[in-house]
Write an enzyme that holds these catalytic residues in place. Structure first.
Site, PDB file in Angstrom:
ATOM      1  N   LYS A  19      -2.426   9.081   7.385  1.00 54.08           N
ATOM      2  CA  LYS A  19      -1.231   9.877   7.713  1.00 54.08           C
ATOM      3  C   LYS A  19      -0.186   9.762   6.607  1.00 54.08           C
ATOM      4  CE  LYS A  19       1.513   8.494  11.316  1.00 54.08           C
ATOM      5  NZ  LYS A  19       2.963   8.500  11.032  1.00 54.08           N
ATOM      6  N   GLN A 165       9.553   4.937   3.343  1.00 53.82           N
ATOM      7  CA  GLN A 165      10.058   6.300   3.550  1.00 53.82           C
ATOM      8  C   GLN A 165      11.324   6.509   2.736  1.00 53.82           C
ATOM      9  OE1 GLN A 165      10.413   6.771   7.794  1.00 53.82           O
ATOM     10  NE2 GLN A 165       8.201   6.810   8.098  1.00 53.82           N
ATOM     11  N   ASP A 327       3.004  -1.260  10.816  1.00 54.70           N
ATOM     12  CA  ASP A 327       2.495  -0.399  11.888  1.00 54.70           C
ATOM     13  C   ASP A 327       1.460  -1.099  12.760  1.00 54.70           C
ATOM     14  OD1 ASP A 327       4.171   1.661  11.114  1.00 54.70           O
ATOM     15  OD2 ASP A 327       2.703   2.541   9.757  1.00 54.70           O
ATOM     16  N   ARG A 358       9.654  -1.050  19.464  1.00 56.03           N
ATOM     17  CA  ARG A 358       8.287  -1.584  19.597  1.00 56.03           C
ATOM     18  C   ARG A 358       8.256  -3.054  19.986  1.00 56.03           C
ATOM     19  NH1 ARG A 358       5.188   1.741  14.721  1.00 56.03           N
ATOM     20  NH2 ARG A 358       4.969   3.670  15.943  1.00 56.03           N
TER      21      ARG A 358
HETATM   22  C1  S3P Z   1       5.628   5.042   6.405  1.00 60.84           C
HETATM   23  C2  S3P Z   1       6.390   3.937   6.240  1.00 60.84           C
HETATM   24  C3  S3P Z   1       6.740   3.024   7.339  1.00 60.84           C
HETATM   25  C4  S3P Z   1       5.769   3.186   8.503  1.00 60.84           C
HETATM   26  C5  S3P Z   1       5.541   4.623   8.877  1.00 60.84           C
HETATM   27  C6  S3P Z   1       5.020   5.409   7.685  1.00 60.84           C
HETATM   28  C7  S3P Z   1       5.387   5.906   5.242  1.00 60.84           C
HETATM   29  O1  S3P Z   1       8.030   3.346   7.789  1.00 60.84           O
HETATM   30  O2  S3P Z   1       6.229   2.477   9.616  1.00 60.84           O
HETATM   31  O3  S3P Z   1       4.627   4.708   9.931  1.00 60.84           O
HETATM   32  O4  S3P Z   1       4.513   6.785   5.298  1.00 60.84           O
HETATM   33  O5  S3P Z   1       6.070   5.720   4.228  1.00 60.84           O
HETATM   34  P1  S3P Z   1       9.348   2.747   7.068  1.00 60.84           P
HETATM   35  O6  S3P Z   1       9.349   3.252   5.692  1.00 60.84           O
HETATM   36  O7  S3P Z   1      10.506   3.281   7.852  1.00 60.84           O
HETATM   37  O8  S3P Z   1       9.203   1.267   7.198  1.00 60.84           O
END
Ligand code: S3P
Length: 441
Positions: A19, A165, A327, A358
């Site tokens: 994903k 993110q 995750d 969570r």
């Molecule tokens: C993700 C980063 C994580 C993760 C999310 C997907 C990503 O979040 O928990 O499911 O694709 O960069 P955070 O960047 O908020 O930690």
């Protein structure tokens, strides 16, 4: 969803595309010059939301199952959307797209479902405003109204939370900015799919280290604006989806599982090492690189009886391990109920602002199953080994909670019911169907 306990888990499988990588593939292909063909694109609802938003921004996308063709529009080719962009449940869609929208010469709006509208967005608003965009929000939450600026100003951003993110949001904005944009991961290293994909596409991105006192952080820098050409992508199987099957098999003696073509990026595959630390029979082979990402086969031989290799130490997950396992933590808490000495998780406050709280969701559901659990502000402690009992459990509308407690239900004595289990499709629509083909009762 009603779930009966399982005797063992056996089979061989391949999983839909990761994903995290699929979101990036969609967004980055949209900004490329030329057409990208993406194979094994994620089947998740979250990634469908990313593609739908990109279509609204004028990007032509053709999708046939897990094959996606994206006609890139280049850095300046997006068009103002006619309506608000709906990111659904997807934090990645909202935070990463915001970085791109900040660098456009139009106004756009991002919104999402109740869960997404309650999640913190200040973490991206701050850096993007420093780069020159104007963003209005509901006290730091979506809906967001983004008034872009072309070009953006390059900044050096010290990222206080460990968030891939946020890092990706700033790096994508950096592609569109004038000058050198730097992101310093002060909260610790996080998944690096964006950096790897940009590198695969020939975008110059430098990686270094910054020292402040005793602390050493990773620094990523990009000199914008950078135009780049499209290049086809193959997405590896999603290791965070694989983790549920690995856990189920590792805890059931006699289980045998082979998962092919799974993503093994070192910033994501800590889960395999963590199972190793617990004496679970989880092995990797046929390791290779595909489009700058590590891929391989995971084999699991379930022996049950999980126990820490190094007594004490492997019963605690904390510090820089946490972003590498973020995750998987609810599921690891479930696994902890089967570990000699139980399991403690600390430094994981971020879990409270995911698709659900969570920590609370995990503690509540584990208690319903009769586990002995203590809740901390930044984590939890479970006792183990404990026999779980079947119960009525709540997904809290959170895909990873639904799947983690499906795994718990397989171990329990008696039937369980998971309320709102259909939310698993947010990341893994095939989860229940696939699981059913692997279970022996
Ligand atoms: C993700 C980063 C994580 C993760 C999310 C997907 C990503 O979040 O928990 O499911 O694709 O960069 P955070 O960047 O908020 O930690």
């Amino acid at each position: 969803m009603k779930i009966e306990p399982a005797r063992r888990v056996r089979g061989r499988l391949r999983l839909p595309g990761d994903k995290s990588i699929s979101h990036r593939a969609g967004i980055i292909a949209a900004l490329a010059e030329g057409t990208t063909r993406i194979e094994n694109f994620s089947t998740s609802r979250d990634c469908a939301a990313t593609l739908a938003c990109l279509s609204q921004l004028g990007v032509r996308i053709a999708r046939r199952g897990t094959s996606v063709r994206i006609e890139g529009v280049g850095l300046e080719g997006l068009r103002a959307p006619a309506a608000m962009l709906d990111c659904g449940n997807s934090g990645s869609t909202m935070r990463m797209l915001a970085g791109v929208l900040a660098g456009q010469d139009f106004v756009s709006g991002l919104t999402g479902d109740d869960s997404l509208r309650s999640r913190p967005m200040k973490r991206i608003i701050e850096p993007l405003e420093l780069m020159g965009a104007r963003i209005t929000s509901e006290e730091g939450r979506a809906p967001l109204r983004i008034e872009g600026r072309q070009p953006l100003k390059a900044i050096t951003y010290r990222m206080p939370v460990a968030s891939a993110q946020v890092k990706s949001c700033v790096l994508l904005a950096g592609l569109l900015a004038e000058g050198r944009t730097e992101v310093i991961e002060e909260g610790g290293p996080t998944r690096d799919h964006t950096e790897r994909m940009l590198d695969w596409l020939g975008v110059p991105l430098t990686k270094g280290r910054a020292q402040a006192g005793d602390a050493v952080s990773e620094v990523f820098a990009i000199n914008g604006p950078v135009k780049f050409k499209a290049r086809d992508l193959i997405i590896p199987g999603d290791i965070s989806s694989a983790a549920f099957f690995i856990a189920a098999a590792a805890m059931r003696p006699g289980s045998e599982l082979l998962i092919e073509d799974v993503g093994l990026n070192p910033t994501r595959s800590q889960i395999v090492s963590t199972f190793g630390e617990l004496h679970a029979g989880v092995l990797i082979d046929e390791r290779r690189a595909v489009c700058n990402e590590a891929v391989g086969t995971i084999r699991v031989r379930g022996a049950g009886g999980l126990a820490p290799v190094r007594e004490g130490q492997s019963n605690i997950l904390r510090g820089s391990l946490i972003p590498q396992l973020i995750d998987e933590l609810p599921m690891l808490a479930v696994v902890g109920t089967q570990v000699l000495g139980g399991l403690r998780i600390h430094d994981a406050k971020e879990l409270r602002v995911k698709e659900s709280d969570r920590i609370n969701a995990t503690v509540e559901n584990l208690r319903r199953m009769g586990a002995s659990v203590e809740e901390y502000e930044d984590g939890l402690r479970v006792s183990g080994p404990t026999r779980l009992r079947g119960a009525t459990l709540d997904s809290y509308g959170d895909h990873r909670i639904a799947m983690a407690f499906t795994v718990a239900a397989l171990l329990a004595e008696g039937e369980s019911e998971i309320i709102g289990a259909e939310c698993a499709s947010v990341s893994f629509p095939e989860f229940f169907q696939l699981l059913e083909t692997l279970i022996e009762r």
